[in-house]
Write a protein that holds these residues in place. Structure first.
Motif, PDB file in Angstrom:
ATOM      1  N   THR A  99      59.708   9.425  35.628  1.00  0.00           N
ATOM      2  CA  THR A  99      58.818   9.516  34.468  1.00  0.00           C
ATOM      3  C   THR A  99      59.492  10.239  33.319  1.00  0.00           C
ATOM      4  OG1 THR A  99      57.717  11.595  35.160  1.00  0.00           O
ATOM      5  CG2 THR A  99      56.778   9.516  35.948  1.00  0.00           C
ATOM      6  N   GLU A 154      49.932   9.083  44.114  1.00  0.00           N
ATOM      7  CA  GLU A 154      50.461  10.191  43.323  1.00  0.00           C
ATOM      8  C   GLU A 154      51.538   9.700  42.370  1.00  0.00           C
ATOM      9  OE1 GLU A 154      51.633  13.422  45.856  1.00  0.00           O
ATOM     10  OE2 GLU A 154      49.537  14.015  46.186  1.00  0.00           O
ATOM     11  N   TRP A 155      52.307   8.687  42.781  1.00  0.00           N
ATOM     12  CA  TRP A 155      53.285   8.088  41.865  1.00  0.00           C
ATOM     13  C   TRP A 155      52.569   7.521  40.644  1.00  0.00           C
ATOM     14  CZ3 TRP A 155      56.831   4.586  45.410  1.00  0.00           C
ATOM     15  CH2 TRP A 155      57.448   5.399  46.380  1.00  0.00           C
ATOM     16  N   THR A 186      51.570   6.872  47.466  1.00  0.00           N
ATOM     17  CA  THR A 186      51.971   6.213  46.225  1.00  0.00           C
ATOM     18  C   THR A 186      50.925   6.337  45.117  1.00  0.00           C
ATOM     19  OG1 THR A 186      51.165   4.078  47.049  1.00  0.00           O
ATOM     20  CG2 THR A 186      53.502   4.584  47.376  1.00  0.00           C
ATOM     21  N   VAL A 217      53.076   8.479  36.681  1.00  0.00           N
ATOM     22  CA  VAL A 217      53.475   7.486  35.682  1.00  0.00           C
ATOM     23  C   VAL A 217      52.432   7.381  34.584  1.00  0.00           C
ATOM     24  CG1 VAL A 217      53.890   5.022  35.295  1.00  0.00           C
ATOM     25  CG2 VAL A 217      54.945   6.164  37.261  1.00  0.00           C
ATOM     26  N   ILE A 268      60.353  10.476  49.005  1.00  0.00           N
ATOM     27  CA  ILE A 268      59.916   9.097  48.779  1.00  0.00           C
ATOM     28  C   ILE A 268      59.425   8.444  50.070  1.00  0.00           C
ATOM     29  CG2 ILE A 268      60.720   6.796  48.080  1.00  0.00           C
ATOM     30  CD1 ILE A 268      62.524   8.273  46.011  1.00  0.00           C
ATOM     31  N   VAL A 278      60.267  10.330  41.693  1.00  0.00           N
ATOM     32  CA  VAL A 278      59.304   9.680  40.797  1.00  0.00           C
ATOM     33  C   VAL A 278      59.018  10.562  39.583  1.00  0.00           C
ATOM     34  CG1 VAL A 278      56.999   8.670  40.629  1.00  0.00           C
ATOM     35  CG2 VAL A 278      58.329   8.408  42.727  1.00  0.00           C
ATOM     36  N   TYR A 279      58.938  11.863  39.793  1.00  0.00           N
ATOM     37  CA  TYR A 279      58.791  12.768  38.651  1.00  0.00           C
ATOM     38  C   TYR A 279      59.965  12.586  37.691  1.00  0.00           C
ATOM     39  CZ  TYR A 279      58.318  17.092  35.969  1.00  0.00           C
ATOM     40  OH  TYR A 279      58.187  18.009  34.956  1.00  0.00           O
ATOM     41  N   THR A 316      55.709  16.331  43.235  1.00  0.00           N
ATOM     42  CA  THR A 316      56.983  16.003  43.869  1.00  0.00           C
ATOM     43  C   THR A 316      56.857  15.943  45.382  1.00  0.00           C
ATOM     44  OG1 THR A 316      57.545  18.348  43.672  1.00  0.00           O
ATOM     45  CG2 THR A 316      58.429  16.872  42.006  1.00  0.00           C
TER      46      THR A 316
END
Length: 245
Positions: free
Chosen positions: A155, A104-105, A102, A109, A97, A151-152, A94
Motif C-alpha cells: 500500500t 485485513e489486506w 485477507t 488497501v 502472508i 501488504v502494508y 501486519t
C-alpha cells in the motif's frame, strides 16, 4: 511560533490521534485554518479545544469515496477554499502472508491506498485553483519491504508511485506533491495488529529504540508546506536515529 500559514486552509485526514492530530495542531499553531477529518469524531472535540486557531471537525471515512468528497466540499465551503491536503489516515495490520486473513489486506488497501487516492481526487480541483500542496504520509515501508509487512508495504509503495505520477502531471500548474516517509513512530498503529507474534515483535522493537514522536512528523509536514511557492520539497525520509532499516 511564526504564523507562516496565515490565510491557508488545510484538510488533515486521520486527525483523531497520532500523526494526524499532531499535524492539525502544528499547522493551526502556524496560522492555518484546519479541517480535521476522522471516523472517530468523538476524539476530535479535544483537538478543537487545544488548537491555536479555528478547527472544523468533520466525520470522514476515507474508504468511502462519497465521504471523501463530502469532507473536501465541507472544508472548502466553510473556509472559502482549500490550499493543503494532508493524507494521513492509515492502518497497519501486519503479519505473515501465508495463512493471513485477507479481509485485513482489503482494509489496508482501501484505507491506505484507495483512501489517499479518493481524497486526493476530490481535493485536486481546489489545489489546482490555488496552487496548493498535497502531502502524503507514507512510510519507510514504501521504500523497503520486509517479512511480515508485505501488504502494508504494497500500500505504501502504491502511495509513493501514485504520488510521483501525480507530481509529474500537476507540478507545471503550481501544485506541489510531498511524500513523507517516517520510520517507527510512537502511535497506536501497532496496537491494531491482530497477529499476536507480529504485534509482540512491533511492541518489543518500539521499546528497544528511541522512536519518533508524532510531533516530529508534524514538523516535517510544516516544513514542507511552509516553503515559498517556487520550492517543492517532494520527499522527506525520517527515521529514529536508532532504527537500522
Amino acid at each position: 511560533m511564526d504564523r507562516v500559514l496565515d490565510g491557508k486552509v488545510v484538510l488533515v485526514t486521520g486527525a483523531s490521534s497520532g500523526i494526524g492530530e499532531a499535524t492539525a495542531l502544528a499547522l493551526s499553531a502556524a496560522g492555518a485554518k484546519v479541517a480535521a477529518g476522522a471516523r472517530r469524531t468523538d476524539r476530535l472535540a479535544g483537538l478543537v479545544e487545544r488548537a491555536a486557531g479555528e478547527v472544523l471537525a468533520l466525520e470522514l471515512d476515507v474508504t468511502d469515496e462519497g465521504s471523501c468528497r463530502d469532507a473536501v466540499s465541507a472544508a472548502a465551503g466553510h473556509f472559502g477554499g482549500l490550499d493543503v491536503l494532508v493524507n494521513n489516515a492509515g492502518i497497519m495490520l501486519t503479519g505473515p502472508i501465508p495463512g493471513a486473513d485477507t479481509s485485513e489486506w482489503a482494509r489496508m488497501v482501501h484505507t491506505n491506498l484507495l483512501g489517499a487516492m479518493y481524497t486526493t481526487h476530490a481535493a485536486l480541483p481546489h489545489l489546482l485553483e490555488r496552487g496548493g500542496t498535497l502531502v502524503q504520509i507514507s512510510s519507510t515501508s514504501g521504500r523497503t519491504a520486509s517479512a511480515g509487512g508485505g501488504v502494508y508495504a504494497a500500500t505504501k509503495f502504491g502511495v509513493n508511485g501514485f504520488s510521483e505520477a501525480l507530481r509529474q502531471e500537476v507540478t507545471a500548474q503550481g501544485v506541489r506533491v510531498v511524500v513523507i516517509e517516517p520510520g517507527m513512530v510512537d502511535t497506536e498503529l501497532a496496537d491494531h495488529i491482530t497477529d499476536p507474534v507480529t504485534r509482540a515483535a512491533a511492541r518489543d522493537m518500539m521499546k528497544s529504540i528511541r522512536t519518533l514522536r508524532p510531533e516530529d512528523v508534524a514538523n516535517a509536514v510544516l516544513y514542507a508546506v511552509s516553503q515559498p511557492g517556487h520550492v517543492a520539497v517532494n520527499e522527506i525520509l525520517l527515521r529514529p536515529t536508532d532504527q537500522v532499516v
